[in-house]
Design a protein around this motif. Structure first.
Motif, PDB file in Angstrom:
ATOM      1  N   GLY A  12       0.991  -1.277   0.136  1.00  0.00           N
ATOM      2  CA  GLY A  12       0.018   0.207   0.177  1.00  0.00           C
ATOM      3  C   GLY A  12       1.018   1.176  -0.072  1.00  0.00           C
ATOM      4  O   GLY A  12       1.930   1.356  -0.914  1.00  0.00           O
ATOM      5  N   THR A 171     -12.164   5.996  -0.205  1.00  0.00           N
ATOM      6  CA  THR A 171     -10.945   6.078  -0.190  1.00  0.00           C
ATOM      7  C   THR A 171     -10.132   5.588  -1.363  1.00  0.00           C
ATOM      8  O   THR A 171     -10.915   4.927  -2.417  1.00  0.00           O
ATOM      9  CB  THR A 171     -10.415   5.173   1.184  1.00  0.00           C
ATOM     10  N   THR A 173      -6.914   3.635  -3.139  1.00  0.00           N
ATOM     11  CA  THR A 173      -5.662   2.728  -2.951  1.00  0.00           C
ATOM     12  C   THR A 173      -5.432   2.464  -4.443  1.00  0.00           C
ATOM     13  O   THR A 173      -5.776   2.764  -5.341  1.00  0.00           O
ATOM     14  CB  THR A 173      -6.364   1.366  -2.464  1.00  0.00           C
ATOM     15  N   ASP A 175      -3.477  -0.779  -6.493  1.00  0.00           N
ATOM     16  CA  ASP A 175      -2.717  -2.354  -6.416  1.00  0.00           C
ATOM     17  C   ASP A 175      -1.263  -2.462  -6.581  1.00  0.00           C
ATOM     18  O   ASP A 175      -0.642  -1.446  -6.887  1.00  0.00           O
ATOM     19  CB  ASP A 175      -3.862  -3.194  -7.246  1.00  0.00           C
ATOM     20  N   THR A 285      -1.319   9.670   5.105  1.00  0.00           N
ATOM     21  CA  THR A 285      -1.689   8.362   4.147  1.00  0.00           C
ATOM     22  C   THR A 285      -2.358   7.251   4.796  1.00  0.00           C
ATOM     23  O   THR A 285      -3.224   6.460   4.257  1.00  0.00           O
ATOM     24  CB  THR A 285      -0.686   7.941   3.324  1.00  0.00           C
TER      25      THR A 285
END
Length: 401
Positions: A12, A171, A173, A175, A285
């Motif tokens: 992440g 949110t 994100t 990959d 973050t």
């Protein structure tokens, strides 16, 4: 020699290693932005920056040195190189110390627990022996998951939770291939003593303890000023931030500033909180929704988004009297007005409402955001050749005489 070829490896937004040359270049570029060629002056003000190695604390350190001509002490908590590289803050501190030395600034960096009495005693002795027994400025910029209370021996742990009811938000994100995805995430509300624990870590208790300790040892100069760095942010993120457990801690920090301001008046001094604008930091973050919000904010503002080094330059200008010290009705220096401008917030809100995985690339500046996350660890920094091995076993900067 422990030269290694270092490639970014992450889970992440968390990277497993950091790049020494990239971290050093980040510091160099920030110094240049803050007018690094200013010569150190005789009688330069003595400053203590607590939380000097990352985020706004790093910006405060570099802007203080390069723009305000400070000397003094930086305190942070970083891990040395071992099986893995050192933390990014370790390498940033080494680079900051080298630039300070090169430009004639007497700056000592201490690595350890800022919450502890041992660190407070180390700073006290340094101020007495090396810096004439006086302190002109203290910047407090600490974000931590836990704090050991020196008085009680109890360990307090901060949590990131809404207050009252569960909170569901969008949110952002990425990959493993860096492909963005907008999803929903739900955070459960605070329970038990979550609020009190978070306030004990992230509120004003330790800041006040630093001031009391330094005052008890007679180290606060006439006209001493102190600022704790804070954030308010948008209504879009308020439920998890300003109205959540962290917000309770920030409210306590601001109340502490008002208490300290009254106390320091007898020295002709001031205590304020500095409300900074949004930025990509290692702390931010981790907060649900913040990554999406900051990416959309950059999409709206582009280059008009004010970087931390510019914000902290403004704070130093106000603290040193180059510009008037201006506070709002709550005693806060507001460096976030560019972010909270109603037109800006309306534009971000419009994009937020339509943000989805298939539209996010058009609404947010994802290239910028992704690069900013990497730069936190010294990657994606222009001018750095990542194809060559670099020395990772860089020592902590020793104070020079």
């Amino acid at each position: 020699m422990t030269e290694r070829l270092i490639a970014p490896r992450n889970r992440g937004f968390l990277f497993l290693d950091s790049h020494p040359a990239g971290c050093a270049r980040v510091v160099h570029d920030m110094w240049q932005t803050a007018s690094a060629d200013r010569a150190a002056e005789t009688g330069a003000p003595v400053a203590l920056i607590i939380g000097s190695s990352a985020g706004y604390g790093l910006a405060a350190t570099i802007a203080g040195l390069a723009r305000a001509g400070i000397r003094g002490i930086g305190v942070c908590f970083e891990k040395a190189p071992a099986r893995r590289t050192g933390t990014a803050g370790w390498y940033r501190t080494a680079a900051t110390a080298e630039l300070a030395r090169r430009h004639g600034h007497d700056m000592v960096f201490l690595n350890g627990d800022a919450f502890s009495d041992d660190m407070k005693n180390q700073v006290t002795e340094l101020l007495k022996e090396r810096f004439g027994g006086r302190l002109d400025y203290l910047i407090y910029s600490v974000a931590a998951p836990r704090r050991l209370d020196p008085d009680t021996g109890a360990t307090h742990a901060s949590v990131l939770k809404p207050i009252g009811e569960a909170y569901r938000t969008k949110t952002l994100t990425f990959d493993s291939d860096g492909v963005p995805e907008v999803t929903d995430v739900e955070s459960q509300p605070a329970e038990g003593d979550d609020i009190e624990q978070t306030v004990a870590v992230m509120g004003g208790a330790d800041w006040e303890r630093w001031i009391e300790h330094l005052e008890r040892h007679g180290l606060l100069a006439d006209g001493f000023k102190t600022a704790a760095l804070s954030y308010i942010g948008s209504d879009l993120t308020s439920a998890i931030y300003r109205q959540g457990t962290i917000g309770a801690a920030k409210a306590h920090l601001e109340q502490t500033a008002r208490t300290l301001d009254e106390r320091l008046a007898k020295l002709g001094g001031r205590a304020v909180t500095s409300v900074n604008g949004a930025a990509v930091t290692q702390s931010s973050t981790a907060i649900p929704g913040i990554a999406l919000y900051v990416g959309l904010l950059r999409g709206v503002l582009d280059e008009a988004m004010v970087a931390p080094i510019h914000q902290l330059g403004e704070l130093w200008d106000q603290l040193t009297g180059t510009r008037p010290l201006t506070v709002d009705d709550e005693g806060r220096v507001r460096l976030d007005t560019w972010e909270l401008d109603p037109a800006v917030q309306a534009a971000v809100t419009q994009r937020w409402n339509t943000a989805a995985t298939d539209t996010i690339s058009e609404l947010a500046n994802l290239d910028w955001f992704h690069a900013e996350v990497q730069r936190l660890y010294g990657f994606a920094v222009p001018g750095v050749d990542y194809s060559v091995p670099v020395e990772t076993d860089i020592p902590w900067p020793e104070p020079t005489s």
